[in-house]
Motif scaffolding. Sequence first.
Motif, PDB file in Angstrom:
ATOM      1  N   LYS A   1       0.822  -1.202   0.000  1.00 41.51           N
ATOM      2  CA  LYS A   1       0.000   0.000   0.000  1.00 41.51           C
ATOM      3  C   LYS A   1       0.855   1.250   0.000  1.00 41.51           C
ATOM      4  CE  LYS A   1      -4.524  -1.093   1.954  1.00 41.51           C
ATOM      5  NZ  LYS A   1      -5.495  -0.738   3.023  1.00 41.51           N
ATOM      6  N   THR A   2       0.377   2.258  -0.724  1.00 44.65           N
ATOM      7  CA  THR A   2       1.043   3.555  -0.725  1.00 44.65           C
ATOM      8  C   THR A   2       0.156   4.568  -0.026  1.00 44.65           C
ATOM      9  OG1 THR A   2       0.087   4.301  -2.825  1.00 44.65           O
ATOM     10  CG2 THR A   2       2.078   2.945  -2.951  1.00 44.65           C
ATOM     11  N   SER A   3       0.621   5.786   0.083  1.00 46.74           N
ATOM     12  CA  SER A   3      -0.174   6.843   0.712  1.00 46.74           C
ATOM     13  C   SER A   3      -1.066   7.563  -0.296  1.00 46.74           C
ATOM     14  CB  SER A   3       0.752   7.863   1.389  1.00 46.74           C
ATOM     15  OG  SER A   3       1.644   8.421   0.429  1.00 46.74           O
ATOM     16  N   LEU A   4      -0.980   7.147  -1.560  1.00 45.60           N
ATOM     17  CA  LEU A   4      -1.779   7.791  -2.607  1.00 45.60           C
ATOM     18  C   LEU A   4      -3.174   7.186  -2.659  1.00 45.60           C
ATOM     19  CD1 LEU A   4       0.895   7.906  -5.470  1.00 45.60           C
ATOM     20  CD2 LEU A   4       0.222   9.773  -3.927  1.00 45.60           C
ATOM     21  N   PRO A   5      -4.224   7.981  -2.609  1.00 48.67           N
ATOM     22  CA  PRO A   5      -5.588   7.432  -2.654  1.00 48.67           C
ATOM     23  C   PRO A   5      -5.895   6.830  -4.024  1.00 48.67           C
ATOM     24  CG  PRO A   5      -5.645   9.825  -2.794  1.00 48.67           C
ATOM     25  CD  PRO A   5      -4.222   9.458  -2.499  1.00 48.67           C
ATOM     26  N   ASP A   6      -6.637   5.756  -3.996  1.00 44.78           N
ATOM     27  CA  ASP A   6      -7.089   5.109  -5.238  1.00 44.78           C
ATOM     28  C   ASP A   6      -8.463   5.680  -5.591  1.00 44.78           C
ATOM     29  OD1 ASP A   6      -7.839   3.484  -7.312  1.00 44.78           O
ATOM     30  OD2 ASP A   6      -7.129   1.635  -6.376  1.00 44.78           O
ATOM     31  N   LYS A   7      -8.468   6.769  -6.323  1.00 43.27           N
ATOM     32  CA  LYS A   7      -9.711   7.498  -6.590  1.00 43.27           C
ATOM     33  C   LYS A   7     -10.708   6.659  -7.384  1.00 43.27           C
ATOM     34  CE  LYS A   7      -7.675  12.123  -6.336  1.00 43.27           C
ATOM     35  NZ  LYS A   7      -7.460  13.406  -7.046  1.00 43.27           N
ATOM     36  N   GLU A   8     -10.217   5.865  -8.314  1.00 38.19           N
ATOM     37  CA  GLU A   8     -11.129   5.070  -9.131  1.00 38.19           C
ATOM     38  C   GLU A   8     -11.892   4.059  -8.273  1.00 38.19           C
ATOM     39  OE1 GLU A   8     -11.871   5.592 -12.268  1.00 38.19           O
ATOM     40  OE2 GLU A   8     -10.547   7.341 -12.166  1.00 38.19           O
ATOM     41  N   ARG A   9     -11.175   3.384  -7.383  1.00 40.02           N
ATOM     42  CA  ARG A   9     -11.853   2.423  -6.503  1.00 40.02           C
ATOM     43  C   ARG A   9     -12.753   3.133  -5.504  1.00 40.02           C
ATOM     44  NH1 ARG A   9      -9.034  -2.011  -3.276  1.00 40.02           N
ATOM     45  NH2 ARG A   9      -7.400  -0.454  -2.901  1.00 40.02           N
ATOM     46  N   GLN A  10     -12.370   4.316  -5.046  1.00 41.73           N
ATOM     47  CA  GLN A  10     -13.219   5.071  -4.128  1.00 41.73           C
ATOM     48  C   GLN A  10     -14.529   5.468  -4.800  1.00 41.73           C
ATOM     49  OE1 GLN A  10     -10.503   8.235  -2.997  1.00 41.73           O
ATOM     50  NE2 GLN A  10      -9.980   7.224  -1.069  1.00 41.73           N
ATOM     51  N   ILE A  11     -14.448   5.925  -6.043  1.00 42.44           N
ATOM     52  CA  ILE A  11     -15.659   6.294  -6.777  1.00 42.44           C
ATOM     53  C   ILE A  11     -16.543   5.074  -6.995  1.00 42.44           C
ATOM     54  CG2 ILE A  11     -16.515   7.060  -9.033  1.00 42.44           C
ATOM     55  CD1 ILE A  11     -14.134   8.984  -9.143  1.00 42.44           C
ATOM     56  N   GLU A  12     -15.932   3.957  -7.376  1.00 43.89           N
ATOM     57  CA  GLU A  12     -16.703   2.736  -7.601  1.00 43.89           C
ATOM     58  C   GLU A  12     -17.403   2.278  -6.326  1.00 43.89           C
ATOM     59  OE1 GLU A  12     -15.977  -1.943  -8.869  1.00 43.89           O
ATOM     60  OE2 GLU A  12     -14.345  -0.479  -9.070  1.00 43.89           O
ATOM     61  N   ALA A  13     -16.679   2.319  -5.209  1.00 42.01           N
ATOM     62  CA  ALA A  13     -17.279   1.901  -3.938  1.00 42.01           C
ATOM     63  C   ALA A  13     -18.424   2.820  -3.533  1.00 42.01           C
ATOM     64  CB  ALA A  13     -16.207   1.874  -2.846  1.00 42.01           C
ATOM     65  N   LEU A  14     -18.270   4.117  -3.764  1.00 42.41           N
ATOM     66  CA  LEU A  14     -19.346   5.065  -3.445  1.00 42.41           C
ATOM     67  C   LEU A  14     -20.544   4.851  -4.358  1.00 42.41           C
ATOM     68  CD1 LEU A  14     -17.310   8.341  -2.787  1.00 42.41           C
ATOM     69  CD2 LEU A  14     -18.721   7.106  -1.131  1.00 42.41           C
ATOM     70  N   GLN A  15     -20.304   4.572  -5.624  1.00 48.72           N
ATOM     71  CA  GLN A  15     -21.415   4.293  -6.538  1.00 48.72           C
ATOM     72  C   GLN A  15     -22.266   3.147  -6.016  1.00 48.72           C
ATOM     73  OE1 GLN A  15     -19.088   3.632 -10.120  1.00 48.72           O
ATOM     74  NE2 GLN A  15     -19.712   5.596 -10.992  1.00 48.72           N
ATOM     75  N   LEU A  16     -21.617   2.136  -5.501  1.00 45.03           N
ATOM     76  CA  LEU A  16     -22.340   0.975  -4.972  1.00 45.03           C
ATOM     77  C   LEU A  16     -23.009   1.287  -3.643  1.00 45.03           C
ATOM     78  CD1 LEU A  16     -19.579  -1.655  -5.784  1.00 45.03           C
ATOM     79  CD2 LEU A  16     -21.793  -1.486  -6.928  1.00 45.03           C
ATOM     80  N   LEU A  17     -22.274   1.931  -2.746  1.00 43.84           N
ATOM     81  CA  LEU A  17     -22.798   2.197  -1.411  1.00 43.84           C
ATOM     82  C   LEU A  17     -24.016   3.116  -1.450  1.00 43.84           C
ATOM     83  CD1 LEU A  17     -22.404   1.737   1.621  1.00 43.84           C
ATOM     84  CD2 LEU A  17     -20.886   3.731   1.653  1.00 43.84           C
ATOM     85  N   LEU A  18     -23.986   4.143  -2.288  1.00 45.64           N
ATOM     86  CA  LEU A  18     -25.101   5.087  -2.340  1.00 45.64           C
ATOM     87  C   LEU A  18     -26.369   4.445  -2.890  1.00 45.64           C
ATOM     88  CD1 LEU A  18     -23.371   8.408  -3.491  1.00 45.64           C
ATOM     89  CD2 LEU A  18     -23.825   7.558  -1.188  1.00 45.64           C
ATOM     90  N   MET A  19     -26.237   3.323  -3.597  1.00 45.46           N
ATOM     91  CA  MET A  19     -27.427   2.614  -4.077  1.00 45.46           C
ATOM     92  C   MET A  19     -28.200   1.979  -2.934  1.00 45.46           C
ATOM     93  SD  MET A  19     -26.164   0.703  -7.518  1.00 45.46           S
ATOM     94  CE  MET A  19     -25.552   1.630  -8.920  1.00 45.46           C
TER      95      MET A  19
END
Length: 448
Positions: A214-232
């Motif tokens: 793991k690095t300290s850089l956020p994985d924006k693509e996975r964060q967006i994907e996870a939010l897309q699912l969670l908000l459903m």
Amino acid sequence: MAEEKDTDVNKRDRRGTVCNVVISQESEMGGSGDGRLPIIFNPDFFVEKLRHERPEAFTELVLSNITRLIDLPGAEFSQLLDEEPKTPNGTVAGGFFRSFNFLKRKDKVVVFGMPLTEEGIAQIYQLIVYLSKNLDVEGLFRVPGNSLRQQMLREQLNSGADIDFSSGDFHPNDVATLLKSFLGELPEPLLTQRHLHAHLKITELSLFDDQGNKTSLPDKERQIEALQLLLMLLPTANRTLLKLLLDLLYHTAKQQDKNKMSAHNLALMFAPHVIWPKNMNASDLQENLKKLNSSMAFLIKHSQKIFRAPAYLREHARLQFANTKVIHSKDDLELLSVDGSPFASACKRSLDSDSRTEEALRELYRHVTDHMPNSAKKKKLIRQLGKQSSPGTPVSENTTPTSKKHARSRSFGGLIKKKVLGSQPGADRRGRHVSPPGKENISCVPAS
């Protein structure tokens, strides 16, 4: 007259919320440029259809993909399984896109300090529409408004009234402050208590280096994907208001050169009302404060993406219904098609094959009528070709009858005989006239 016109425009604005929300980005860029409204297309149609018609399959599909992205212990995972709140008649509330219809005016209802309802959102939507037209006000959402004007506005909203903002009685800072008050008085945060741990885990998603560390850089693509699912998985009313709110804050941040309110500044203003839990103690809140505020800023910045379903989810949902749908036309295929889909390709090949068959029949008919001499065999072929052509699709349009017989003349005696014998089986058909395939056959005596 001017006031009545403004009122009518406001009502049309509220009733056209779907258009305003779905195509707000396109309209900003000028739309089609010819003054016509752009066509609204909902790419998540089958996802919403799956949610309503097969809710268990929908929930299982979404949860399985969430757990693929973030690690949730048993207790935190079980929180996501809570049922969506039901309406007074016992049914689950409508879907996200369909639910925008309720933004028409509803009956009188108390808005502030009550659980989130469709009626309450319909009233608060008036504030959102007004603020969306005043995004250039410096310090919007930060500078407090006048308390007396806010109280007056609060009472009007609680009474179910249509607010006349054109009167100039209220300032944008009054409206912005009251919107925050409404969110703060909800019994639970807009993102709900049970989704808190999932949001915290999403903020921790980071990129990996070449060695898999793991690095300290956020994985924006996975964060967006996870939010897309969670908000459903949010209750319908929460998801609707969240979409409206984040869309407003997104466009506010886009004008930060005028209003001095960046996405980070707005996150500090709204995180306590949208994502902060109401029952978290001070030490836990302090420990997670940075993550919560960061999560709110991320929601604002990526609000135009997080309410779309991931592409693989759309395809999965589409196939759930496409496999049982009979394709009747090219239009049906276009509505169901997804580039590269084996199902769509098979349907297209089937339609193309039907089209080629029809064209071949037309060509054969033209050959028979133009080159074969008149004979019983020619008549028989023409009748057979007529049976093979599709209903409503004549094999040939500009052809002349091959038969030289004429329909019986309409003499007085003939009319009497037709009247008497017309309905009897086996009536005289010697005067029958053969039409080209695709045309209606005409006979001197109606067929039984």
